[in-house]
Design an enzyme around this catalytic site. Structure first.
Site, PDB file in Angstrom:
ATOM      1  CD  GLU A 250      -5.002   1.445 -10.649  1.00 35.12           C
ATOM      2  OE1 GLU A 250      -5.096   2.679 -10.713  1.00 35.12           O
ATOM      3  OE2 GLU A 250      -4.464   0.763 -11.532  1.00 35.12           O
ATOM      4  CB  CYS A 284      -6.734   8.094  -5.696  1.00 30.33           C
ATOM      5  SG  CYS A 284      -7.657   7.708  -7.196  1.00 30.33           S
TER       6      CYS A 284
HETATM    7  P1  NAD Z   1      -6.295   0.985   2.809  1.00 34.74           P
HETATM    8  O1  NAD Z   1      -4.995   0.660   2.187  1.00 34.74           O
HETATM    9  O2  NAD Z   1      -6.321   1.306   4.255  1.00 34.74           O
HETATM   10  O3  NAD Z   1      -7.332  -0.226   2.629  1.00 34.74           O
HETATM   11  C1  NAD Z   1      -7.696  -0.708   1.353  1.00 34.74           C
HETATM   12  C2  NAD Z   1      -8.097  -2.166   1.469  1.00 34.74           C
HETATM   13  O4  NAD Z   1      -6.963  -2.945   1.836  1.00 34.74           O
HETATM   14  C3  NAD Z   1      -9.176  -2.450   2.516  1.00 34.74           C
HETATM   15  O5  NAD Z   1     -10.068  -3.401   1.998  1.00 34.74           O
HETATM   16  C4  NAD Z   1      -8.372  -3.039   3.658  1.00 34.74           C
HETATM   17  O6  NAD Z   1      -9.109  -3.922   4.478  1.00 34.74           O
HETATM   18  C5  NAD Z   1      -7.307  -3.805   2.896  1.00 34.74           C
HETATM   19  N1  NAD Z   1      -6.108  -4.108   3.663  1.00 34.74           N
HETATM   20  C6  NAD Z   1      -5.558  -3.404   4.688  1.00 34.74           C
HETATM   21  N2  NAD Z   1      -4.456  -4.031   5.149  1.00 34.74           N
HETATM   22  C7  NAD Z   1      -4.295  -5.138   4.384  1.00 34.74           C
HETATM   23  C8  NAD Z   1      -3.345  -6.189   4.356  1.00 34.74           C
HETATM   24  N3  NAD Z   1      -2.333  -6.220   5.239  1.00 34.74           N
HETATM   25  N4  NAD Z   1      -3.468  -7.167   3.433  1.00 34.74           N
HETATM   26  C9  NAD Z   1      -4.479  -7.144   2.533  1.00 34.74           C
HETATM   27  N5  NAD Z   1      -5.435  -6.186   2.527  1.00 34.74           N
HETATM   28  C10 NAD Z   1      -5.337  -5.189   3.439  1.00 34.74           C
HETATM   29  O7  NAD Z   1      -6.903   2.170   1.940  1.00 34.74           O
HETATM   30  P2  NAD Z   1      -8.274   2.960   2.171  1.00 34.74           P
HETATM   31  O8  NAD Z   1      -8.083   3.842   3.372  1.00 34.74           O
HETATM   32  O9  NAD Z   1      -9.424   2.038   2.127  1.00 34.74           O
HETATM   33  O10 NAD Z   1      -8.365   3.857   0.845  1.00 34.74           O
HETATM   34  C11 NAD Z   1      -7.774   5.105   0.720  1.00 34.74           C
HETATM   35  C12 NAD Z   1      -6.514   5.040  -0.121  1.00 34.74           C
HETATM   36  O11 NAD Z   1      -6.831   4.456  -1.380  1.00 34.74           O
HETATM   37  C13 NAD Z   1      -5.948   6.400  -0.448  1.00 34.74           C
HETATM   38  O12 NAD Z   1      -4.549   6.383  -0.302  1.00 34.74           O
HETATM   39  C14 NAD Z   1      -6.334   6.620  -1.909  1.00 34.74           C
HETATM   40  O13 NAD Z   1      -5.502   7.501  -2.604  1.00 34.74           O
HETATM   41  C15 NAD Z   1      -6.281   5.234  -2.441  1.00 34.74           C
HETATM   42  N6  NAD Z   1      -7.087   5.090  -3.661  1.00 34.74           N
HETATM   43  C16 NAD Z   1      -6.445   4.964  -4.852  1.00 34.74           C
HETATM   44  C17 NAD Z   1      -7.179   4.873  -6.042  1.00 34.74           C
HETATM   45  C18 NAD Z   1      -6.491   4.735  -7.371  1.00 34.74           C
HETATM   46  O14 NAD Z   1      -7.179   4.476  -8.364  1.00 34.74           O
HETATM   47  N7  NAD Z   1      -5.182   4.878  -7.458  1.00 34.74           N
HETATM   48  C19 NAD Z   1      -8.569   4.904  -5.999  1.00 34.74           C
HETATM   49  C20 NAD Z   1      -9.204   5.017  -4.755  1.00 34.74           C
HETATM   50  C21 NAD Z   1      -8.434   5.105  -3.583  1.00 34.74           C
END
Ligand code: NAD
Length: 480
Positions: A250, A284
């Site tokens: 997502e 999002c």
């Molecule tokens: P992010 O991708 O920076 O981090 C999300 C998670 O991934 C965190 O727990 C982080 O520690 C982990 N992560 C980071 N690098 C990783 C790796 N190499 N391997 C495994 N895990 C890793 O995102 P964010 O800044 O926390 O959230 C914001 C983003 O999320 C925005 O782009 C937003 O649109 C999206 N979002 C989407 C939805 C949806 O339903 N589509 C809902 C909420 C947020």
């Protein structure tokens, strides 16, 4: 002097466990350290996965309705502490108190909703080509689900992953965002009181590159359920490739809002503003760009600029009545600020806002409206994730749809019109996972939240979201 800094521990195999490395968690409104949480090592991750793996078969053998009972009990516990839990979210994430409380209560309702599927999980009986043969399609759990969470709706996202996973017989390991792990440990504190079998639910906190990578690269994981950015989603897919692990992603969005000349303009202003300021624009499915028909462009732009300018903001723990809190961190604030500066340099008209809000501390940005935007501007193409609304004037609905579809994102979209024909035309032609007509963007738990293009693979919520956590097995049975 006693410190208010809380120390949290991982939850592995039904026990809280200290970790050797710890991370600080800060309040984005004032920089204060709130807690210290584990920076889990690959070894911690491995033990959590082994606990989940070891518990899974027995868990799956229980009737679904028994598994669901745990979710109902947890929902009641969450409701009982809703205000305190909401405050934990506000402190570490920065969302205003009312929204945090809505998130907590919605989470409890979501647990109940998913639990209610227990008696509705269905297989199929398929007609055979052979005499005396029956073909049954069973739905089975996948095994161990790794749930990796973002920071923007951190509490709800635990349930969005855990509830469908558990009711269908999977076990889970959750990794909260390093920005917002406290609420996850409070959730776990309540969960620890409900007698769930050890290993069914586990939590390891830590950074993405370290803890997250260890989780997604493990052959013990049968499905990665990830919510976060496109860049991380793509990295996770690469990590999952070696083990051919199923991914449910997502990811980000760049939701277009289309305002037609027959729209109720006041309604459009109200709904698009609500969609842009909620969680300080860090959602999002937030309205991220507007396409407005020329005839109503001035009226709409003036009204929304006034409405955005009237939005109150500040530290939600010190000023409970504000409509917006801070952005999550320095990186988020700098990104928003740079995007606005660049858009103005490229010819956008600043209608209101446009500055970092100097409140002494915290990562606050003024509610901002940019007119005169064009399709080639980054602000119309990249996810902003802040309270900034760029507006582009269009000649007709088809131009708006073409611009909306010309995007690497495909999560949510909206259209404002009084014409059913035009609304239906938009729904037919727009390539998005969700389309809202004459209302703000926000999905229901019985819908199916799923994006096209780089917004993701698979989806969440409702029947289709539940079945994401299952695999099928077809049995061919020939009898005498
Ligand atoms: P992010 O991708 O920076 O981090 C999300 C998670 O991934 C965190 O727990 C982080 O520690 C982990 N992560 C980071 N690098 C990783 C790796 N190499 N391997 C495994 N895990 C890793 O995102 P964010 O800044 O926390 O959230 C914001 C983003 O999320 C925005 O782009 C937003 O649109 C999206 N979002 C989407 C939805 C949806 O339903 N589509 C809902 C909420 C947020």
């Amino acid at each position: 002097m006693t410190s208010n800094v809380k120390i949290y521990q991982n939850y592995i195999g039904g026990r809280f466990e200290a970790a050797s490395q710890m991370l600080d968690v800060r309040n984005p409104a004032n920089g204060e350290v709130l807690s210290r949480v584990p920076e889990s090592s690959p070894d911690d991750v491995q033990r959590a996965l082994q606990a989940a793996h070891g518990a899974q078969k027995d868990w799956a053998r229980k009737p679904a309705v028994e598994r669901a009972a745990y979710l109902h009990t947890l929902a009641d516990k969450i409701r009982g502490e809703a205000k305190a839990l909401a405050r934990v979210i506000t402190l570490e994430q920065g969302k205003i108190g009312g929204l945090a409380e809505t998130e907590v209560n919605f989470t409890a309702d979501y647990l109940d909703y998913m639990a209610e599927w227990a008696r509705r999980i269905e297989g199929e009986i398929i007609e055979s080509d052979r005499p005396r043969e029956s073909i049954f399609l069973f739905r089975k759990p996948l095994g161990v689900v790794a749930g990796i969470l973002p920071w923007n709706f951190p509490f709800f996202l635990i349930a969005r992953k855990m509830a469908p996973a558990l009711v269908t017989g999977n076990t889970v390991v959750i990794k909260p965002s390093e920005e917002t792990p406290n609420n996850c440990f409070e959730y776990t504190r309540l969960l620890d009181q409900i007698g769930l079998p050890a290993g069914v639910f586990n939590v390891v906190s830590g950074g993405g590159a370290s803890t997250g990578s260890a989780l997604t690269a493990s052959p013990l994981v049968d499905m990665i359920s990830f919510t976060g950015s496109v860049a991380t989603g793509s990295h996770i897919m690469r990590n999952a490739a070696d083990n051919i692990t199923k991914v449910n992603l997502e990811l980000g969005g760049k939701a277009p809002a289309i305002v037609l000349d027959d729209a109720d303009i006041d309604l459009a202003v109200k709904a698009i503003r609500a969609s842009r300021i909620i969680n300080s624009g860090q959602v999002c499915n937030c309205a991220e760009r507007v396409y407005v028909e020329r005839k109503v462009a001035d009226e709409f732009s003036d009204k929304i600029a006034k409405a955005m300018a009237a939005t109150t903001y500040g530290d939600p723990t010190a000023q409970p009545d504000v409509e917006m809190g801070p952005l999550i961190n320095r990186e988020g604030l700098d990104k928003v600020s740079q995007m606005v500066t660049r858009a103005i340099r490229d010819g956008a008209e600043l209608m209101t806002g446009g500055q970092v809000a100097d409140l002494g501390a915290g990562f606050h940005y003024q509610p901002t409206v940019l007119g005169n935007c064009r399709a080639d501007m980054r602000i119309m193409r990249d996810e902003i994730f802040g309270p900034v609304l760029p507006i582009q004037v269009v000649d007709d609905l088809d131009e708006a749809i073409a611009l909306a579809n010309d995007s690497e994102y495909g999560l949510t979209s909206s259209v404002y019109t009084r014409s059913l024909n035009r609304a239906m035309h938009a729904i037919r032609e727009i390539d998005y996972g969700e389309t809202y007509v004459n209302r703000e963007n926000f999905e229901a738990m019985q819908g199916f939240h799923a994006g096209t293009r780089k917004s993701g693979i698979g989806g969440a919520d409702g029947k289709h979201g539940l079945y994401e956590y299952t695999r099928t097995q077809v049995a061919y049975i020939e009898t005498e």
